[in-house]
Design a protein around this motif. Sequence first.
Motif, PDB file in Angstrom:
ATOM      1  N   GLU A 145       0.762  -1.143   0.053  1.00 19.52           N
ATOM      2  CA  GLU A 145      -0.097  -0.304   0.102  1.00 19.52           C
ATOM      3  C   GLU A 145       0.890   1.143  -0.052  1.00 19.52           C
ATOM      4  N   GLU A 146       0.216   2.458  -0.771  1.00 21.07           N
ATOM      5  CA  GLU A 146       1.347   3.246  -1.165  1.00 21.07           C
ATOM      6  C   GLU A 146       0.334   4.622  -0.365  1.00 21.07           C
ATOM      7  N   GLY A 147      -0.891   4.621  -0.935  1.00 18.09           N
ATOM      8  CA  GLY A 147      -1.378   5.438  -0.226  1.00 18.09           C
ATOM      9  C   GLY A 147      -3.263   5.049  -1.058  1.00 18.09           C
ATOM     10  N   ARG A 148      -3.886   6.174  -0.287  1.00 17.16           N
ATOM     11  CA  ARG A 148      -5.315   6.737  -0.215  1.00 17.16           C
ATOM     12  C   ARG A 148      -5.549   7.623  -0.592  1.00 17.16           C
ATOM     13  N   LEU A 149      -6.902   7.323  -1.558  1.00 13.31           N
ATOM     14  CA  LEU A 149      -7.580   8.689  -1.659  1.00 13.31           C
ATOM     15  C   LEU A 149      -8.243   8.341  -1.172  1.00 13.31           C
ATOM     16  N   ARG A 150      -9.158   8.999  -0.166  1.00 22.81           N
ATOM     17  CA  ARG A 150      -9.574   9.167   1.197  1.00 22.81           C
ATOM     18  C   ARG A 150     -11.656   9.351   0.493  1.00 22.81           C
ATOM     19  N   LYS A 151     -12.301   8.217   0.856  1.00 26.12           N
ATOM     20  CA  LYS A 151     -13.553   8.128   1.180  1.00 26.12           C
ATOM     21  C   LYS A 151     -13.959   9.239  -1.363  1.00 26.12           C
ATOM     22  N   SER A 152     -13.411   8.421  -1.575  1.00 27.56           N
ATOM     23  CA  SER A 152     -13.598   8.798  -2.921  1.00 27.56           C
ATOM     24  C   SER A 152     -14.416   7.976  -4.102  1.00 27.56           C
ATOM     25  N   VAL A 153     -14.986   6.911  -3.280  1.00 31.85           N
ATOM     26  CA  VAL A 153     -15.515   6.106  -3.390  1.00 31.85           C
ATOM     27  C   VAL A 153     -16.808   5.871  -3.330  1.00 31.85           C
ATOM     28  N   TRP A 154     -18.166   6.305  -4.036  1.00 25.87           N
ATOM     29  CA  TRP A 154     -19.858   5.695  -3.106  1.00 25.87           C
ATOM     30  C   TRP A 154     -19.973   4.162  -3.584  1.00 25.87           C
ATOM     31  N   ILE A 155     -19.897   3.137  -2.481  1.00 21.20           N
ATOM     32  CA  ILE A 155     -20.314   2.076  -2.772  1.00 21.20           C
ATOM     33  C   ILE A 155     -20.985   1.004  -1.677  1.00 21.20           C
ATOM     34  N   ASP A 156     -22.483   0.997  -2.000  1.00 21.70           N
ATOM     35  CA  ASP A 156     -23.741   0.693  -1.033  1.00 21.70           C
ATOM     36  C   ASP A 156     -23.902   1.401   0.329  1.00 21.70           C
TER      37      ASP A 156
END
Length: 184
Positions: A145-156
């Motif tokens: 893991e290198e990083g995260r795009l925080r809360k970038s995808v709306w799922i369920d």
Amino acid sequence: MFTTSRLQLRAYCSTDLDNLILLYNDPLVAIHITEDFVVPRNVNNFGKILEMVENSLMFCMVEERVGGAFVGWSAILPMSDAKNRNAAFGLAFLPHFWHKGYGMEVGTFLVDYAFRCLAMHRVSLSVFEGNDRAIALYKRLGFVEEGRLRKSVWIDGGWKDNIMMAILEDEWVVRSVHREREES
């Protein structure tokens, strides 16, 4: 066409479109492979998918060697200009082929191929938070893991992170040497 112990990986052809439509219309799959709305899709909605097929360094239809059943797809995609030797890895399988070790089989083959034959320096991917099975697979393949795009995808009904992972050429070399020693 390439083969692994249980699978064959071959080039996409126009007759494969129905299988891709089947795959992308499975809500258990679609939720993990698209940032778009998970809605029924027909042939007219496949422009982005076919563009990915055309622009890949290597896009493979994955089938079982015995019987030829369609399993899914896997790909190595260019990430930037050729100078930097960066590629992205992706795969998607129909749910009834999950939990069989096929992801490890295909992933090992394609990551090895990306470094050994395509001379990549780095192979990366992104995976949505909550796709724990895929994250575990990618870690077993050596991705970090290198990083995260925080809360970038709306799922369920909720926001999820898009997790960025990668494996570098020197990390792959160490893993390959270790794997070869284990196999000897």
